[in-house]
Motif scaffolding. Structure first.
Motif, PDB file in Angstrom:
ATOM      1  N   ILE A 195       0.836  -1.203   0.000  1.00  0.00           N
ATOM      2  CA  ILE A 195       0.000   0.000   0.000  1.00  0.00           C
ATOM      3  C   ILE A 195       0.873   1.256   0.000  1.00  0.00           C
ATOM      4  N   ARG A 199       1.089   4.188  -2.849  1.00  0.00           N
ATOM      5  CA  ARG A 199       0.781   5.575  -2.502  1.00  0.00           C
ATOM      6  C   ARG A 199       1.916   6.523  -2.913  1.00  0.00           C
ATOM      7  N   ARG A 202       1.965   6.917  -6.677  1.00  0.00           N
ATOM      8  CA  ARG A 202       0.877   7.798  -7.092  1.00  0.00           C
ATOM      9  C   ARG A 202       1.263   9.265  -6.868  1.00  0.00           C
ATOM     10  N   SER A 203       1.956   9.554  -5.772  1.00  0.00           N
ATOM     11  CA  SER A 203       2.369  10.933  -5.511  1.00  0.00           C
ATOM     12  C   SER A 203       3.380  11.412  -6.540  1.00  0.00           C
ATOM     13  N   GLU A 221      -8.629   1.686  -3.260  1.00  0.00           N
ATOM     14  CA  GLU A 221      -8.837   3.092  -2.952  1.00  0.00           C
ATOM     15  C   GLU A 221      -7.751   3.977  -3.533  1.00  0.00           C
ATOM     16  N   ILE A 222      -6.554   3.432  -3.739  1.00  0.00           N
ATOM     17  CA  ILE A 222      -5.439   4.197  -4.289  1.00  0.00           C
ATOM     18  C   ILE A 222      -5.410   4.143  -5.809  1.00  0.00           C
TER      19      ILE A 222
END
Length: 341
Positions: A195, A199, A202-203, A221-222
């Protein structure tokens, strides 16, 4: 949704018989997590149909979804070793064989039902266009990440497994860029390493794809796009990865057919390198077995295959002027020098 939460939310609306079922399942949750609807019903003097109606009455789509919630709750409480102990003695011999194979067949159907062709086409097009593909998975999903990366590398040449296990994760993940795609694979219990890497990627602006077990999972969710894999399995093989393996096969096949020219060229380069490394045995050479590249060419030429014509192959990784005998001479020279020393 957890079983205890579902019962609490709907308890007042249940019939007397359904409340009896709720109490029995709550008191025997470990057994119920691996029982059939008929077995649960018989334990309280009710029918299997009554058990199915009860599951729907507390908010589940049906009995399999309720039983899956019980298994997830058990996994959270006792871990994998406890799950293994809970299943001992439930099936042996032909019954175990039938249980496993029937369960895996159901997982394949469930996975196929939950994922559309449009979703797979969209994700594969993103993979083909990506500068680099990163795949992360930890624990039991790590070998799945390796398998997907290996096959994507065979046909695209730009895939890499990204895990914390190398010890240099900060130095590696900093190379993720906005025109990359990261695929995260994870199921309950969701490991934080996967996870966190999703994350961070994605950033950095990378596209995120999740392969997980439910739309509400932290991976989903990500993600920009999510594949849902069937995980409701037999009383014994609750860990089965049959759905994930089939999904990987589908994505790789799509990447081959939607990027046929490059895939064929990459496979031919690999075949040539393996041949020069004497990877193929004499039996392989004489059997006439078709290479992956040849099989892909045949598929692309067929009426059912991709319509894009194949282009000329890119250069072999070994210069064409080097014969196989010369290649072996170069390869063996360091070994001979080491022996003399």
């Amino acid at each position: 949704m957890q079983f205890s939460t579902a019962v609490r939310q709907h308890f007042e609306q249940l019939t007397r018989a359904q409340k009896a079922l709720a109490r029995h399942i709550a008191d025997h949750s470990e057994d119920a997590a691996f029982a059939t609807a008929k077995q649960i019903g018989e334990a309280v003097g009710q029918s299997d149909a009554a058990v199915v109606r009860f599951a729907r009455a507390i908010g589940y789509d049906g009995f399999p979804q309720m039983r899956n919630a019980l298994r997830e709750g058990l996994l959270e409480r006792v871990g994998a070793s406890g799950m293994r102990a809970a299943t001992e003695g439930l099936a042996v011999g032909e019954n175990l064989k039938a249980d496993i194979f029937n369960s895996d067949a159901a997982l394949l159907q469930d996975t196929a039902r939950q994922n559309s062709v449009a979703l797979a086409d969209r994700v594969v097009d993103r993979l083909i266009a990506a500068r680099r593909i990163w795949i992360t998975g930890h624990g039991t999903t790590y070998p799945l990440a390796v398998m997907l990366s290996l096959h994507l590398n065979q046909i695209l040449g730009n895939s890499e497994v990204l895990t914390i296990g190398h010890g240099d994760i900060a130095d590696r993940i900093r190379h993720v860029e906005a025109d990359d795609v990261l695929i995260g694979i994870g199921y309950a219990r969701y490991l934080p390493y996967t996870i966190d890497l999703m994350r961070i990627a994605r950033s950095y602006g990378a596209g995120i794809v999740a392969i997980t077990d439910k739309p509400s999972s932290p991976l989903a969710e990500i993600a920009d796009d999510t594949f849902i894999v069937g995980r409701e399995s037999s009383t014994f093989a609750w860990w089965s990865q049959a759905g994930t393996l089939s999904l990987i096969n589908w994505l790789v096949a799509l990447a081959m057919t939607r990027n046929g020219a490059k895939a064929s060229a990459m496979l031919r380069r690999s075949d040539e390198a393996w041949r020069l490394l004497s990877h193929w045995s004499s039996a392989d050479e004489s059997s006439g077995a078709a290479s992956l590249a040849s099989q892909l060419d045949d598929r692309l030429r067929s009426p059912e295959g991709a319509s894009q014509p194949l282009q000329a192959n890119i250069a072999s990784p070994i210069p064409s002027g080097i014969a196989k005998e010369q290649f072996h001479e170069v390869e063996q020279a360091p070994r001979r020098r080491a022996k003399r020393q």
